[in-house]
Design a protein around this motif. Sequence first.
Motif, PDB file in Angstrom:
ATOM      1  N   THR A 152       9.344 -59.732  19.838  1.00  0.00           N
ATOM      2  CA  THR A 152       9.083 -59.421  21.239  1.00  0.00           C
ATOM      3  C   THR A 152      10.150 -58.479  21.780  1.00  0.00           C
ATOM      4  OG1 THR A 152       7.956 -61.522  21.647  1.00  0.00           O
ATOM      5  CG2 THR A 152       8.916 -60.404  23.559  1.00  0.00           C
ATOM      6  N   ALA A 153       9.721 -57.350  22.328  1.00  0.00           N
ATOM      7  CA  ALA A 153      10.650 -56.337  22.818  1.00  0.00           C
ATOM      8  C   ALA A 153       9.864 -55.182  23.425  1.00  0.00           C
ATOM      9  CB  ALA A 153      11.521 -55.807  21.684  1.00  0.00           C
ATOM     10  N   ILE A 154      10.576 -54.299  24.082  1.00  0.00           N
ATOM     11  CA  ILE A 154      10.004 -52.998  24.426  1.00  0.00           C
ATOM     12  C   ILE A 154      10.278 -52.072  23.237  1.00  0.00           C
ATOM     13  CG2 ILE A 154      10.031 -51.032  25.985  1.00  0.00           C
ATOM     14  CD1 ILE A 154      11.007 -52.919  28.179  1.00  0.00           C
ATOM     15  N   TYR A 155       9.242 -51.425  22.764  1.00  0.00           N
ATOM     16  CA  TYR A 155       9.356 -50.528  21.617  1.00  0.00           C
ATOM     17  C   TYR A 155       9.330 -49.083  22.100  1.00  0.00           C
ATOM     18  CZ  TYR A 155       8.856 -54.331  18.312  1.00  0.00           C
ATOM     19  OH  TYR A 155       9.075 -55.469  17.566  1.00  0.00           O
ATOM     20  N   TYR A 156      10.292 -48.308  21.632  1.00  0.00           N
ATOM     21  CA  TYR A 156      10.429 -46.907  21.996  1.00  0.00           C
ATOM     22  C   TYR A 156      10.333 -46.036  20.743  1.00  0.00           C
ATOM     23  CZ  TYR A 156      12.712 -48.850  26.168  1.00  0.00           C
ATOM     24  OH  TYR A 156      13.011 -49.546  27.309  1.00  0.00           O
ATOM     25  N   CYS A 157       9.758 -44.849  20.883  1.00  0.00           N
ATOM     26  CA  CYS A 157       9.879 -43.868  19.824  1.00  0.00           C
ATOM     27  C   CYS A 157      10.811 -42.755  20.299  1.00  0.00           C
ATOM     28  CB  CYS A 157       8.529 -43.304  19.388  1.00  0.00           C
ATOM     29  SG  CYS A 157       7.556 -42.455  20.649  1.00  0.00           S
TER      30      CYS A 157
END
Length: 125
Positions: free
Chosen positions: A91-96
């Motif tokens: 669980t997390a915010i995923y960034y590219c």
Amino acid sequence: QLQLEESGGDLVQPGGSLRLACAASGDVFSYYAIGWFRQTPGKEREGVSCISGSGSVATYGDSVKDRFTISRNYADDTVYLQLNSLKAEDTAIYYCAARKFGDCSTYQLSFYSSWGQGTQVTVSS
């Protein structure tokens, strides 16, 4: 400068799967290595996976190895991250993020010049 936009985040049960997408625009897609990172409140942003500009090299963090798969599609300038066997700790915010003319030798944040806004992944029953 490459612009990036993430999508695909959702609420999923433990053991489930998701596919995240990172759509790129504004520059030559193959010039850039693309990394995926994630962040939870109070923790540093950590590198999850990276794919080279040619697509020939892919790297993974130890916590996601054998569960996540990164790929890129040059027809639509998009990088995908397939998340399988998801756990609550994913669980997390995923960034590219993009690294021009760079490789996947590092997840150091300062080496990546362009970032998306992030997409939320929540793993919960």
